[in-house]
Motif scaffolding. Sequence first.
Motif, PDB file in Angstrom:
ATOM      1  N   PHE A   8      20.329   6.864  18.635  1.00  0.00           N
ATOM      2  CA  PHE A   8      19.407   7.785  17.980  1.00  0.00           C
ATOM      3  C   PHE A   8      19.211   7.453  16.504  1.00  0.00           C
ATOM      4  O   PHE A   8      18.156   7.743  15.937  1.00  0.00           O
ATOM      5  N   MET A   9      20.204   6.824  15.881  1.00  0.00           N
ATOM      6  CA  MET A   9      20.015   6.372  14.505  1.00  0.00           C
ATOM      7  C   MET A   9      18.954   5.278  14.430  1.00  0.00           C
ATOM      8  O   MET A   9      18.273   5.101  13.420  1.00  0.00           O
ATOM      9  N   ILE A  10      18.792   4.527  15.523  1.00  0.00           N
ATOM     10  CA  ILE A  10      17.777   3.476  15.580  1.00  0.00           C
ATOM     11  C   ILE A  10      16.439   4.026  16.059  1.00  0.00           C
ATOM     12  O   ILE A  10      15.384   3.724  15.496  1.00  0.00           O
ATOM     13  N   LEU A  11      16.480   4.868  17.103  1.00  0.00           N
ATOM     14  CA  LEU A  11      15.248   5.297  17.763  1.00  0.00           C
ATOM     15  C   LEU A  11      14.450   6.315  16.956  1.00  0.00           C
ATOM     16  O   LEU A  11      13.210   6.299  16.989  1.00  0.00           O
ATOM     17  N   PHE A  12      15.117   7.190  16.240  1.00  0.00           N
ATOM     18  CA  PHE A  12      14.373   8.184  15.463  1.00  0.00           C
ATOM     19  C   PHE A  12      13.517   7.532  14.373  1.00  0.00           C
ATOM     20  O   PHE A  12      12.334   7.857  14.257  1.00  0.00           O
ATOM     21  N   PRO A  13      14.059   6.603  13.566  1.00  0.00           N
ATOM     22  CA  PRO A  13      13.173   5.938  12.594  1.00  0.00           C
ATOM     23  C   PRO A  13      12.051   5.152  13.263  1.00  0.00           C
ATOM     24  O   PRO A  13      10.911   5.158  12.781  1.00  0.00           O
ATOM     25  N   LEU A  14      12.353   4.465  14.368  1.00  0.00           N
ATOM     26  CA  LEU A  14      11.309   3.711  15.062  1.00  0.00           C
ATOM     27  C   LEU A  14      10.186   4.620  15.541  1.00  0.00           C
ATOM     28  O   LEU A  14       9.010   4.266  15.495  1.00  0.00           O
ATOM     29  N   THR A  15      10.553   5.816  16.004  1.00  0.00           N
ATOM     30  CA  THR A  15       9.551   6.738  16.538  1.00  0.00           C
ATOM     31  C   THR A  15       8.758   7.416  15.434  1.00  0.00           C
ATOM     32  O   THR A  15       7.525   7.491  15.495  1.00  0.00           O
ATOM     33  N   PHE A  16       9.433   7.902  14.418  1.00  0.00           N
ATOM     34  CA  PHE A  16       8.757   8.721  13.425  1.00  0.00           C
ATOM     35  C   PHE A  16       8.108   7.899  12.311  1.00  0.00           C
ATOM     36  O   PHE A  16       7.178   8.378  11.672  1.00  0.00           O
ATOM     37  N   ILE A  17       8.588   6.671  12.069  1.00  0.00           N
ATOM     38  CA  ILE A  17       7.881   5.803  11.117  1.00  0.00           C
ATOM     39  C   ILE A  17       6.967   4.902  11.944  1.00  0.00           C
ATOM     40  O   ILE A  17       7.153   3.683  12.055  1.00  0.00           O
ATOM     41  N   SER A  18       6.006   5.516  12.566  1.00  0.00           N
ATOM     42  CA  SER A  18       5.063   4.836  13.442  1.00  0.00           C
ATOM     43  C   SER A  18       3.783   5.661  13.483  1.00  0.00           C
ATOM     44  O   SER A  18       3.640   6.653  12.763  1.00  0.00           O
ATOM     45  N   ASN A  19       2.879   5.259  14.344  1.00  0.00           N
ATOM     46  CA  ASN A  19       1.633   6.014  14.512  1.00  0.00           C
ATOM     47  C   ASN A  19       1.715   7.036  15.637  1.00  0.00           C
ATOM     48  O   ASN A  19       0.700   7.507  16.124  1.00  0.00           O
ATOM     49  N   ALA A  20       2.948   7.368  16.053  1.00  0.00           N
ATOM     50  CA  ALA A  20       3.110   8.278  17.187  1.00  0.00           C
ATOM     51  C   ALA A  20       2.593   9.677  16.885  1.00  0.00           C
ATOM     52  O   ALA A  20       1.956  10.315  17.726  1.00  0.00           O
ATOM     53  N   PHE A  21       2.834  10.167  15.662  1.00  0.00           N
ATOM     54  CA  PHE A  21       2.483  11.545  15.331  1.00  0.00           C
ATOM     55  C   PHE A  21       1.480  11.665  14.184  1.00  0.00           C
ATOM     56  O   PHE A  21       0.808  12.678  14.063  1.00  0.00           O
ATOM     57  N   VAL A  22       1.420  10.649  13.331  1.00  0.00           N
ATOM     58  CA  VAL A  22       0.469  10.667  12.215  1.00  0.00           C
ATOM     59  C   VAL A  22      -0.168   9.292  12.099  1.00  0.00           C
ATOM     60  O   VAL A  22       0.412   8.281  12.532  1.00  0.00           O
ATOM     61  N   GLN A  23      -1.345   9.239  11.506  1.00  0.00           N
ATOM     62  CA  GLN A  23      -1.993   7.957  11.269  1.00  0.00           C
ATOM     63  C   GLN A  23      -1.288   7.226  10.131  1.00  0.00           C
ATOM     64  O   GLN A  23      -0.925   7.825   9.116  1.00  0.00           O
TER      65      GLN A  23
END
Length: 285
Positions: A196-211
């Motif tokens: 989760f220390m790896i996956l949370f940054p990968l998910t949230f520093i992406s275009n998943a939720f914001v442009q």
Amino acid sequence: MTAVNTTSGTTRPATGGDRGATLGTWASDVATVTWRNLIKFRRNPEILLFAVLQPIMFVVLFSQVYGGSIETEGVNYTDYLMAGIFGQTVLFGSTFSGYQMAQDLKEGMIDRFRTLPMHDSAVLFGRTNADLALNAVSMVIMMATGFVIGWRFTEGWLSFLGGVGILLLFSYAFSWVMALLGIVVRTPEVINNASFMILFPLTFISNAFVQTQNLPRVLEVFANWNPISALVQAARELFGNTGGAPTPDTFPMQNPVLTIIAGSLLMLAVFIPLAVSRFRKASSR
């Protein structure tokens, strides 16, 4: 010494390895271990329950609570959001492979497998196959949730199935990465925290939720080259959810489908041999 294969009823050497394996006996072992892992999901339905509750919570939270405060250029936020949720769901679902491998090693289940006339790699393929099935079920539930809040795909059924396929392909490839991590770490609690220390940054520093153009410059660059951004962008394009949103001028974002297919095949080519080799060393101790 020989032993009976309970799946096919045939007799073969009880070597405990892959040497001399035939495709038929190997496939039989993979099917048996896959079914064993699927039965665990049926006997522990809370695994599936919590696997889908978290992404449903994100759908409700972002679409109904924060959706009105998040601006997306050229596209409805609900349509924009759902591909990000799908990407997050399959990424987080892949962690089960690592967690369950570490759990089996900790509980001595792998030692029991060593006493059986089965191929070593079948344990890993059975584990990742079962987790692929779990991700597929989660996807169905997430899509049903999306339809309830107004999400639709607009590019036809063939493109829709392509979007589902590319999400599941990436999840299967990434599950081998997590399976290797689970073998190396060997402690379920550690792999939970590490993943989760790896996956949370990968998910949230992406275009998943914001442009990504709304992020600070350094984070924008990272997000545009983030493989999760390419995965989400590929899903959006195949589902017809891009609208008039601008596409960042980087190779992964301009060619997301090619990027994810090539990246997934590369992960499989690299991490399947690594995981099998590491598993043999771990199970021989």
